[in-house]
Scaffold this motif. Structure first.
Motif, PDB file in Angstrom:
ATOM      1  N   GLN A   1       0.833  -1.197   0.000  1.00 37.64           N
ATOM      2  CA  GLN A   1       0.000   0.000   0.000  1.00 37.64           C
ATOM      3  C   GLN A   1       0.869   1.249   0.000  1.00 37.64           C
ATOM      4  OE1 GLN A   1      -3.308  -0.019   2.628  1.00 37.64           O
ATOM      5  NE2 GLN A   1      -3.806  -2.158   2.258  1.00 37.64           N
ATOM      6  N   ASN A   2       0.560   2.158  -0.909  1.00 35.59           N
ATOM      7  CA  ASN A   2       1.370   3.356  -1.092  1.00 35.59           C
ATOM      8  C   ASN A   2       0.486   4.488  -1.602  1.00 35.59           C
ATOM      9  OD1 ASN A   2       1.795   3.569  -4.292  1.00 35.59           O
ATOM     10  ND2 ASN A   2       1.828   1.402  -3.704  1.00 35.59           N
ATOM     11  N   SER A   3       1.080   5.667  -1.755  1.00 39.36           N
ATOM     12  CA  SER A   3       0.310   6.861  -2.101  1.00 39.36           C
ATOM     13  C   SER A   3      -0.115   6.907  -3.558  1.00 39.36           C
ATOM     14  CB  SER A   3       1.123   8.114  -1.770  1.00 39.36           C
ATOM     15  OG  SER A   3       1.352   8.211  -0.378  1.00 39.36           O
ATOM     16  N   TYR A   4       0.476   6.099  -4.416  1.00 38.90           N
ATOM     17  CA  TYR A   4       0.069   6.097  -5.822  1.00 38.90           C
ATOM     18  C   TYR A   4      -1.117   5.160  -6.069  1.00 38.90           C
ATOM     19  CZ  TYR A   4       4.282   8.733  -6.958  1.00 38.90           C
ATOM     20  OH  TYR A   4       5.240   9.707  -7.035  1.00 38.90           O
ATOM     21  N   TYR A   5      -1.113   3.997  -5.412  1.00 37.75           N
ATOM     22  CA  TYR A   5      -2.244   3.076  -5.569  1.00 37.75           C
ATOM     23  C   TYR A   5      -2.303   2.135  -4.371  1.00 37.75           C
ATOM     24  CZ  TYR A   5      -5.662  -0.057  -7.647  1.00 37.75           C
ATOM     25  OH  TYR A   5      -6.797  -0.781  -7.890  1.00 37.75           O
ATOM     26  N   ASP A   6      -3.468   2.109  -3.711  1.00 31.50           N
ATOM     27  CA  ASP A   6      -3.639   1.183  -2.585  1.00 31.50           C
ATOM     28  C   ASP A   6      -5.060   0.635  -2.488  1.00 31.50           C
ATOM     29  OD1 ASP A   6      -5.121   3.300  -1.621  1.00 31.50           O
ATOM     30  OD2 ASP A   6      -3.831   3.715   0.098  1.00 31.50           O
ATOM     31  N   ARG A   7      -5.835   0.740  -3.576  1.00 36.02           N
ATOM     32  CA  ARG A   7      -7.196   0.205  -3.545  1.00 36.02           C
ATOM     33  C   ARG A   7      -7.202  -1.316  -3.550  1.00 36.02           C
ATOM     34  NH1 ARG A   7     -10.564   1.729  -0.987  1.00 36.02           N
ATOM     35  NH2 ARG A   7     -10.635   3.809  -1.914  1.00 36.02           N
ATOM     36  N   SER A   8      -6.218  -1.901  -4.203  1.00 32.42           N
ATOM     37  CA  SER A   8      -6.105  -3.361  -4.232  1.00 32.42           C
ATOM     38  C   SER A   8      -4.665  -3.721  -4.551  1.00 32.42           C
ATOM     39  CB  SER A   8      -7.049  -3.959  -5.292  1.00 32.42           C
ATOM     40  OG  SER A   8      -6.713  -3.499  -6.584  1.00 32.42           O
ATOM     41  N   GLU A   9      -4.332  -4.997  -4.353  1.00 31.48           N
ATOM     42  CA  GLU A   9      -2.970  -5.422  -4.691  1.00 31.48           C
ATOM     43  C   GLU A   9      -2.760  -5.409  -6.201  1.00 31.48           C
ATOM     44  OE1 GLU A   9       0.162  -9.059  -3.701  1.00 31.48           O
ATOM     45  OE2 GLU A   9      -1.960  -9.253  -3.160  1.00 31.48           O
ATOM     46  N   TRP A  10      -3.808  -5.753  -6.930  1.00 30.38           N
ATOM     47  CA  TRP A  10      -3.767  -5.691  -8.388  1.00 30.38           C
ATOM     48  C   TRP A  10      -5.184  -5.530  -8.919  1.00 30.38           C
ATOM     49  CZ3 TRP A  10      -6.600  -9.407 -10.933  1.00 30.38           C
ATOM     50  CH2 TRP A  10      -6.906 -10.576 -10.218  1.00 30.38           C
ATOM     51  N   ALA A  11      -5.284  -5.093 -10.155  1.00 28.41           N
ATOM     52  CA  ALA A  11      -6.601  -4.918 -10.777  1.00 28.41           C
ATOM     53  C   ALA A  11      -6.439  -4.916 -12.288  1.00 28.41           C
ATOM     54  CB  ALA A  11      -7.259  -3.624 -10.306  1.00 28.41           C
ATOM     55  N   VAL A  12      -7.487  -5.382 -12.965  1.00 31.86           N
ATOM     56  CA  VAL A  12      -7.553  -5.305 -14.427  1.00 31.86           C
ATOM     57  C   VAL A  12      -8.894  -4.681 -14.788  1.00 31.86           C
ATOM     58  CG1 VAL A  12      -5.978  -7.211 -14.911  1.00 31.86           C
ATOM     59  CG2 VAL A  12      -8.409  -7.690 -14.516  1.00 31.86           C
ATOM     60  N   ALA A  13      -8.894  -3.851 -15.836  1.00 30.51           N
ATOM     61  CA  ALA A  13     -10.108  -3.131 -16.221  1.00 30.51           C
ATOM     62  C   ALA A  13     -10.240  -3.133 -17.732  1.00 30.51           C
ATOM     63  CB  ALA A  13     -10.073  -1.701 -15.693  1.00 30.51           C
ATOM     64  N   ALA A  14     -11.487  -3.055 -18.193  1.00 25.52           N
ATOM     65  CA  ALA A  14     -11.765  -2.990 -19.633  1.00 25.52           C
ATOM     66  C   ALA A  14     -13.012  -2.145 -19.849  1.00 25.52           C
ATOM     67  CB  ALA A  14     -11.971  -4.387 -20.214  1.00 25.52           C
ATOM     68  N   GLU A  15     -13.050  -1.479 -21.008  1.00 26.83           N
ATOM     69  CA  GLU A  15     -14.221  -0.716 -21.399  1.00 26.83           C
ATOM     70  C   GLU A  15     -14.323  -0.721 -22.919  1.00 26.83           C
ATOM     71  OE1 GLU A  15     -13.669   3.381 -20.219  1.00 26.83           O
ATOM     72  OE2 GLU A  15     -12.609   3.828 -22.084  1.00 26.83           O
ATOM     73  N   TYR A  16     -15.512  -0.391 -23.408  1.00 23.53           N
ATOM     74  CA  TYR A  16     -15.695  -0.242 -24.848  1.00 23.53           C
ATOM     75  C   TYR A  16     -16.541   0.995 -25.081  1.00 23.53           C
ATOM     76  CZ  TYR A  16     -16.559  -1.336 -29.757  1.00 23.53           C
ATOM     77  OH  TYR A  16     -16.615  -1.287 -31.131  1.00 23.53           O
ATOM     78  N   ALA A  17     -15.899   2.069 -25.564  1.00 27.00           N
ATOM     79  CA  ALA A  17     -16.570   3.344 -25.789  1.00 27.00           C
ATOM     80  C   ALA A  17     -17.194   3.342 -27.175  1.00 27.00           C
ATOM     81  CB  ALA A  17     -15.579   4.493 -25.647  1.00 27.00           C
ATOM     82  N   ILE A  18     -18.522   3.307 -27.231  1.00 26.08           N
ATOM     83  CA  ILE A  18     -19.254   3.208 -28.495  1.00 26.08           C
ATOM     84  C   ILE A  18     -19.761   4.586 -28.890  1.00 26.08           C
ATOM     85  CG2 ILE A  18     -21.181   2.093 -29.676  1.00 26.08           C
ATOM     86  CD1 ILE A  18     -21.121  -0.009 -27.379  1.00 26.08           C
ATOM     87  N   GLN A  19     -19.313   5.094 -30.031  1.00 25.48           N
ATOM     88  CA  GLN A  19     -19.809   6.361 -30.545  1.00 25.48           C
ATOM     89  C   GLN A  19     -21.079   6.069 -31.332  1.00 25.48           C
ATOM     90  OE1 GLN A  19     -17.954   9.253 -29.700  1.00 25.48           O
ATOM     91  NE2 GLN A  19     -19.903  10.219 -30.238  1.00 25.48           N
TER      92      GLN A  19
END
Length: 350
Positions: free
Chosen positions: A256-274
């Motif tokens: 845990q540190n000041s840059y990221y401490d919400r979880s030990e690791w995470a993966v995210a994805a999105e699809y922005a549809i115009q």
């Protein structure tokens, strides 16, 4: 004609001449020419020369009205703070950008002023200096947002924690669509363990690189928190596919540190549809390993379970410079109660 008449006539003539000369001595001052504002197109649209100088100035900003919904929304000091299931606020922001040419390249100065109000009462309002920095020849010093403030375009992902606005010194090299740099950050509003009563001004060092190649954009950054002796790295990328843009991201923290401490690791994805020229739909999802729901107060991620989050963001352009945004997100996990949050926003930019 006698002498008396001649003298009287001469006196009258001298009086007329003297009066004319006296009238000629009173001359109205010429009005100074007005220097009208000149357009400065050297740095893009919106700039104009500050009269009497060779410095170009741009003024821009926005007015935002937003309603947040979800459990325990804070009304920032109201009669029941933190217990309402909705909260409305208004924000006004103005940005001044000044640029001028030097032997080292463009000298840039930026000031961003922001005022937030939850009510008309002054006790529910605050004004902040959102950014203020000097930039020249790749060097930047002042108060500005770090690379960790970047994220995917939707409102579902959590890829940075704590304040991403720091007093920093940074050097960033740029060549075409590629950039790379290093910054030294004051992490004053960062992560502090429970047994840390002094709350020192943590010092952080961040590295970043990124760019664009055709339809693909990428970014890889890292940050090391010297006081907590822990760090985090994050990678993001987007690519245009079909009617939209696919975005992927991953983040990992050594502790845990000041840059990221919400979880030990995470993966995210999105699809922005115009969907149309004015309508964009962005579904997103994120999975957290060892999710920390304790505001980063622990020293490590031991004892935390996994969590996942799914959401949808809708952006709509009502007319030129007037936008609406709405988002809804659902979060659930092994050791946390499920929760639904979101907001609705109207924003007029100028």
């Amino acid at each position: 004609m006698n002498i008396k008449s001649l003298l009287l006539g001469s006196a009258a003539a001298l009086a007329v001449v003297s009066g004319a000369q006296a009238a000629d001595a009173i001359v109205a001052a010429e009005p100074e020419p007005v220097e009208y504002v000149r357009v400065c197109d050297a740095y893009g649209t919106g700039y104009f020369y500050i009269p009497g100088t060779e410095t170009c100035l741009k003024i821009e900003g926005y007015i935002r009205f937003q309603v947040d919904v979800g459990p325990d929304q804070s009304d920032h000091g109201g009669p029941n703070p933190g217990t309402s299931d909705w909260d409305a606020f208004t924000r006004g922001q103005v940005q001044f950008t000044a640029k001028s040419d030097t032997e080292y390249g463009p000298l840039t100065g930026v000031i961003v002023l922001q005022h937030n109000a939850d009510a008309a009462n002054s006790a529910f309002q605050n004004s902040i200096l959102d950014s203020a920095y000097i930039d020249i020849a790749g060097f930047r010093a002042g108060l500005f947002y770090s690379w960790w403030d970047d994220g995917l375009s939707g409102e579902t992902d959590v890829l940075a924690t704590h304040e991403t606005l720091h007093n920093s010194i940074r050097y960033q090299y740029e060549s075409g669509d590629f950039y790379a740099g290093i910054s030294v950050d004051e992490l004053e509003d960062g992560h502090y363990p429970l047994d840390d009563s002094e709350h020192p001004n943590n010092v952080g060092v961040a590295l970043g690189l990124g760019g664009k190649a055709g339809a693909f954009t990428y970014q890889l950054i890292g940050g090391y928190d010297t006081d907590n002796e822990e760090g985090a790295i994050r990678g993001m990328g987007t690519v245009a596919i079909g009617p939209g843009t696919l975005g992927l991201a991953a983040v990992w923290a050594s502790g845990q540190n000041s840059y990221y401490d919400r979880s030990e690791w995470a993966v995210a994805a999105e699809y922005a549809i115009q969907a149309t020229d004015k309508l964009k739909l962005t579904p997103g999802v994120e999975y957290f390993g060892n999710y920390n729901d304790d505001d980063g107060a622990q020293d490590d991620f031991d004892g935390f379970g996994d969590a996942w989050k799914v959401g949808l963001t809708v952006d709509y352009q009502i007319t030129d410079n007037f936008y609406a945004k709405a988002t809804v997100n659902y979060l659930d996990g092994d050791d946390i109660d499920d929760v639904t949050t979101g907001y609705f926003r109207l924003q007029r930019a100028f």
